[in-house]
Write a protein that holds these residues in place. Structure first.
Motif, PDB file in Angstrom:
ATOM      1  N   VAL A 216       0.849  -1.201   0.000  1.00  0.00           N
ATOM      2  CA  VAL A 216       0.000   0.000   0.000  1.00  0.00           C
ATOM      3  C   VAL A 216       0.878   1.241   0.000  1.00  0.00           C
ATOM      4  CG1 VAL A 216      -1.773   1.311   1.226  1.00  0.00           C
ATOM      5  CG2 VAL A 216      -1.864  -1.194   1.227  1.00  0.00           C
ATOM      6  N   VAL A 217       0.613   2.149  -0.935  1.00  0.00           N
ATOM      7  CA  VAL A 217       1.307   3.432  -0.999  1.00  0.00           C
ATOM      8  C   VAL A 217       0.270   4.525  -1.173  1.00  0.00           C
ATOM      9  CG1 VAL A 217       2.765   4.892  -2.459  1.00  0.00           C
ATOM     10  CG2 VAL A 217       3.505   2.589  -1.880  1.00  0.00           C
ATOM     11  N   GLU A 218       0.304   5.517  -0.294  1.00  0.00           N
ATOM     12  CA  GLU A 218      -0.664   6.616  -0.374  1.00  0.00           C
ATOM     13  C   GLU A 218      -0.149   7.754  -1.251  1.00  0.00           C
ATOM     14  OE1 GLU A 218      -3.620   6.446   0.593  1.00  0.00           O
ATOM     15  OE2 GLU A 218      -3.555   4.692   1.899  1.00  0.00           O
ATOM     16  N   ASP A 219       1.044   8.241  -0.984  1.00  0.00           N
ATOM     17  CA  ASP A 219       1.615   9.355  -1.746  1.00  0.00           C
ATOM     18  C   ASP A 219       3.120   9.163  -1.848  1.00  0.00           C
ATOM     19  OD1 ASP A 219      -0.678  11.239  -2.238  1.00  0.00           O
ATOM     20  OD2 ASP A 219      -0.809  11.108  -0.061  1.00  0.00           O
TER      21      ASP A 219
ATOM     22  N   VAL B   6       6.894  -8.450 -12.108  1.00  0.00           N
ATOM     23  CA  VAL B   6       7.037  -9.894 -12.246  1.00  0.00           C
ATOM     24  C   VAL B   6       6.133 -10.656 -11.275  1.00  0.00           C
ATOM     25  CG1 VAL B   6       9.366  -9.786 -13.174  1.00  0.00           C
ATOM     26  CG2 VAL B   6       9.057  -9.896 -10.701  1.00  0.00           C
ATOM     27  N   GLU B   7       5.502  -9.953 -10.350  1.00  0.00           N
ATOM     28  CA  GLU B   7       4.562 -10.609  -9.437  1.00  0.00           C
ATOM     29  C   GLU B   7       3.588  -9.575  -8.900  1.00  0.00           C
ATOM     30  OE1 GLU B   7       4.436 -13.155  -5.232  1.00  0.00           O
ATOM     31  OE2 GLU B   7       6.312 -12.987  -6.353  1.00  0.00           O
ATOM     32  N   GLY B   8       2.329  -9.999  -8.692  1.00  0.00           N
ATOM     33  CA  GLY B   8       1.319  -9.148  -8.097  1.00  0.00           C
ATOM     34  C   GLY B   8       0.491  -8.409  -9.132  1.00  0.00           C
ATOM     35  N   ARG B   9      -0.591  -7.838  -8.652  1.00  0.00           N
ATOM     36  CA  ARG B   9      -1.486  -7.093  -9.536  1.00  0.00           C
ATOM     37  C   ARG B   9      -2.187  -6.006  -8.728  1.00  0.00           C
ATOM     38  NH1 ARG B   9      -3.625  -8.318 -14.575  1.00  0.00           N
ATOM     39  NH2 ARG B   9      -5.521  -7.187 -15.121  1.00  0.00           N
ATOM     40  N   THR B  10      -2.232  -4.802  -9.281  1.00  0.00           N
ATOM     41  CA  THR B  10      -2.964  -3.700  -8.667  1.00  0.00           C
ATOM     42  C   THR B  10      -3.162  -2.608  -9.709  1.00  0.00           C
ATOM     43  OG1 THR B  10      -3.052  -2.210  -6.747  1.00  0.00           O
ATOM     44  CG2 THR B  10      -0.928  -2.420  -7.846  1.00  0.00           C
ATOM     45  N   VAL B  11      -3.947  -1.604  -9.373  1.00  0.00           N
ATOM     46  CA  VAL B  11      -4.107  -0.432 -10.230  1.00  0.00           C
ATOM     47  C   VAL B  11      -3.303   0.704  -9.610  1.00  0.00           C
ATOM     48  CG1 VAL B  11      -5.713   1.292 -11.147  1.00  0.00           C
ATOM     49  CG2 VAL B  11      -6.357  -1.127 -11.098  1.00  0.00           C
ATOM     50  N   ILE B  12      -2.396   1.280 -10.402  1.00  0.00           N
ATOM     51  CA  ILE B  12      -1.553   2.375  -9.931  1.00  0.00           C
ATOM     52  C   ILE B  12      -2.064   3.689 -10.505  1.00  0.00           C
ATOM     53  CG2 ILE B  12       0.760   3.385 -10.075  1.00  0.00           C
ATOM     54  CD1 ILE B  12       1.941   0.671  -9.895  1.00  0.00           C
ATOM     55  N   GLU B  13      -2.238   4.673  -9.639  1.00  0.00           N
ATOM     56  CA  GLU B  13      -2.612   6.020 -10.077  1.00  0.00           C
ATOM     57  C   GLU B  13      -1.363   6.897 -10.040  1.00  0.00           C
ATOM     58  OE1 GLU B  13      -7.122   6.806  -8.797  1.00  0.00           O
ATOM     59  OE2 GLU B  13      -5.775   6.494  -7.091  1.00  0.00           O
ATOM     60  N   THR B  14      -1.143   7.628 -11.121  1.00  0.00           N
ATOM     61  CA  THR B  14       0.061   8.441 -11.264  1.00  0.00           C
ATOM     62  C   THR B  14      -0.312   9.857 -11.677  1.00  0.00           C
ATOM     63  OG1 THR B  14       1.307   6.488 -11.986  1.00  0.00           O
ATOM     64  CG2 THR B  14       2.297   8.646 -12.406  1.00  0.00           C
ATOM     65  N   ARG B  15       0.291  10.834 -11.004  1.00  0.00           N
ATOM     66  CA  ARG B  15       0.079  12.232 -11.368  1.00  0.00           C
ATOM     67  C   ARG B  15       1.382  12.781 -11.958  1.00  0.00           C
ATOM     68  NH1 ARG B  15      -3.325  16.585  -9.948  1.00  0.00           N
ATOM     69  NH2 ARG B  15      -2.286  18.609  -9.938  1.00  0.00           N
TER      70      ARG B  15
ATOM     71  N   TYR C 197      -1.266   3.464  -4.706  1.00  0.00           N
ATOM     72  CA  TYR C 197      -1.908   2.203  -5.079  1.00  0.00           C
ATOM     73  C   TYR C 197      -2.209   1.407  -3.821  1.00  0.00           C
ATOM     74  CZ  TYR C 197       2.726   0.134  -4.249  1.00  0.00           C
ATOM     75  OH  TYR C 197       3.906  -0.254  -3.673  1.00  0.00           O
ATOM     76  N   ARG C 198      -3.061   0.391  -3.980  1.00  0.00           N
ATOM     77  CA  ARG C 198      -3.355  -0.566  -2.917  1.00  0.00           C
ATOM     78  C   ARG C 198      -3.397  -1.953  -3.538  1.00  0.00           C
ATOM     79  NH1 ARG C 198      -5.346   0.929   2.039  1.00  0.00           N
ATOM     80  NH2 ARG C 198      -5.473   3.187   2.372  1.00  0.00           N
ATOM     81  N   ALA C 199      -2.566  -2.845  -3.057  1.00  0.00           N
ATOM     82  CA  ALA C 199      -2.519  -4.212  -3.567  1.00  0.00           C
ATOM     83  C   ALA C 199      -2.931  -5.183  -2.470  1.00  0.00           C
ATOM     84  CB  ALA C 199      -1.117  -4.544  -4.062  1.00  0.00           C
ATOM     85  N   ASP C 200      -3.449  -6.332  -2.890  1.00  0.00           N
ATOM     86  CA  ASP C 200      -3.877  -7.343  -1.919  1.00  0.00           C
ATOM     87  C   ASP C 200      -2.769  -8.313  -1.549  1.00  0.00           C
ATOM     88  OD1 ASP C 200      -6.469  -6.313  -1.897  1.00  0.00           O
ATOM     89  OD2 ASP C 200      -7.076  -7.541  -3.620  1.00  0.00           O
ATOM     90  N   GLY C 201      -1.680  -8.302  -2.307  1.00  0.00           N
ATOM     91  CA  GLY C 201      -0.599  -9.243  -2.041  1.00  0.00           C
ATOM     92  C   GLY C 201       0.736  -8.643  -2.408  1.00  0.00           C
ATOM     93  N   PRO C 202       1.784  -9.449  -2.404  1.00  0.00           N
ATOM     94  CA  PRO C 202       3.129  -8.938  -2.685  1.00  0.00           C
ATOM     95  C   PRO C 202       3.270  -8.458  -4.125  1.00  0.00           C
ATOM     96  CG  PRO C 202       3.150 -11.337  -2.532  1.00  0.00           C
ATOM     97  CD  PRO C 202       1.793 -10.898  -2.105  1.00  0.00           C
ATOM     98  N   LEU C 203       4.093  -7.434  -4.308  1.00  0.00           N
ATOM     99  CA  LEU C 203       4.440  -6.911  -5.624  1.00  0.00           C
ATOM    100  C   LEU C 203       5.954  -7.017  -5.784  1.00  0.00           C
ATOM    101  CD1 LEU C 203       2.365  -3.585  -5.627  1.00  0.00           C
ATOM    102  CD2 LEU C 203       1.665  -5.781  -6.594  1.00  0.00           C
TER     103      LEU C 203
END
Length: 296
Positions: A47-50, A65-74, A102-108
């Motif tokens: 989990v990364v807020e800013d 190479v591992e994990g899945r999430t949606v990343i928002e970038t400004r 971003y917020r992921a449910d598992g390791p990235l």
């Protein structure tokens, strides 16, 4: 070597506290003594807020190479979104700071390559001397390139001590990026726009199940909505909206044909808000209802 070697700034994000966001498990300049290219492997916090990434002077290739999430970038005052998923390449544009969350449910996990900008620009001189359009290059790389993907994996796992391997890899990556993902010296004027159309289509496929607006797509490929519609229609013969609907219908056809999922289960997987919305769009595009298509 054909091209002059350029040594990399071995602290591409000087002053940036990486330890808050990643654990580095490999660093080629510390572990192998490389100078011409920096290869790193990272485990990322889920989990990364800013996260404020300062601008880097070099080209930054990122391969999850591992994990899945949606990343928002400004960047440049605009927010965009992309999916972090294994194999989805990203190229960081030089001299462009970014804010990420971003917020992921598992390791990235990722493999990342820093390629000296000097290497790229000297290579560009050998190839004709045109200025490098890094934004266009980033959009084209985002559309996918299996050769770069495998090269990043190989370089990230190499154990060749000394700089000859790194220098050779840097020269190859620079030539390939410039010839495959940047305008050729004698190339046609629309090449940059074609790269962004490819990136837009890759985004559509990647986020087929999500609500996706024209503004989302335009932000991702660094175009205005008006410009996106114009160049996309010129390249494909369809508007972005119609193209996206066609992709969703094609996915629905595959699920109807190859699975036992109900229409209610298929609809959200293909980006439709309800079974009725899927049925209406399906009829309009194929001439039959989903149930009739499955029975046929």
């Amino acid at each position: 070597m054909v091209f002059d070697s350029v040594q990399l700034d071995l602290q591409p994000y000087a002053g940036f506290d990486m330890s808050r966001y990643v654990r580095r498990t490999h660093c080629s300049w510390e572990d192998l003594g490389w100078q011409s290219l920096l290869a790193q492997r990272f485990d990322h916090v889920p989990v990364v807020e800013d996260m404020e990434l300062p601008a880097a002077a070099d080209l930054h290739l990122i391969l999850p190479v591992e994990g899945r999430t949606v990343i928002e970038t400004r960047t440049d005052g605009r927010w965009s979104r992309h999916t972090w998923a294994p194999g989805r390449l990203e190229l960081g544009v030089p001299d462009r700071p970014a804010l990420r969350r971003y917020r992921a449910d598992g390791p990235l996990r990722s493999v990342q390559i820093h390629l000296p900008r000097g290497t790229v620009e000297r290579t560009a001189e050998h190839l004709g001397g045109r200025a490098v359009d890094y934004a266009s290059m980033a959009a084209s790389v985002a559309a996918g390139d299996p050769l770069i993907e495998e090269t990043v994996r190989a370089v990230g796992s190499a154990d060749e001590a000394g700089d000859l391997y790194a220098e050779s890899a840097a020269a190859f990556l620079a030539v390939h990026l410039l010839t495959r993902h940047s305008r050729r010296p004698a190339g046609p004027a629309p090449a940059r726009e074609d790269a962004r159309v490819r990136a837009a289509i890759a985004l559509m496929r990647d986020r087929l199940a999500e609500p996706l607006t024209l503004a989302d797509i335009a932000d991702e490929v660094y175009l205005s909505v008006y410009h996106l519609v114009r160049v996309f229609s010129a390249a494909t013969g369809q508007t972005p909206h119609r193209f996206l609907v066609r992709l969703r219908i094609e996915k629905a056809q595959g699920l109807l044909r190859d699975t036992d999922l109900t229409v209610a289960q298929i609809a959200p997987l293909c980006g439709f808000a309800s079974p009725g919305a899927l049925s209406t769009a399906f009829l309009r595009h194929t001439g039959v209802r989903p149930s009739a298509y499955r029975n046929s």
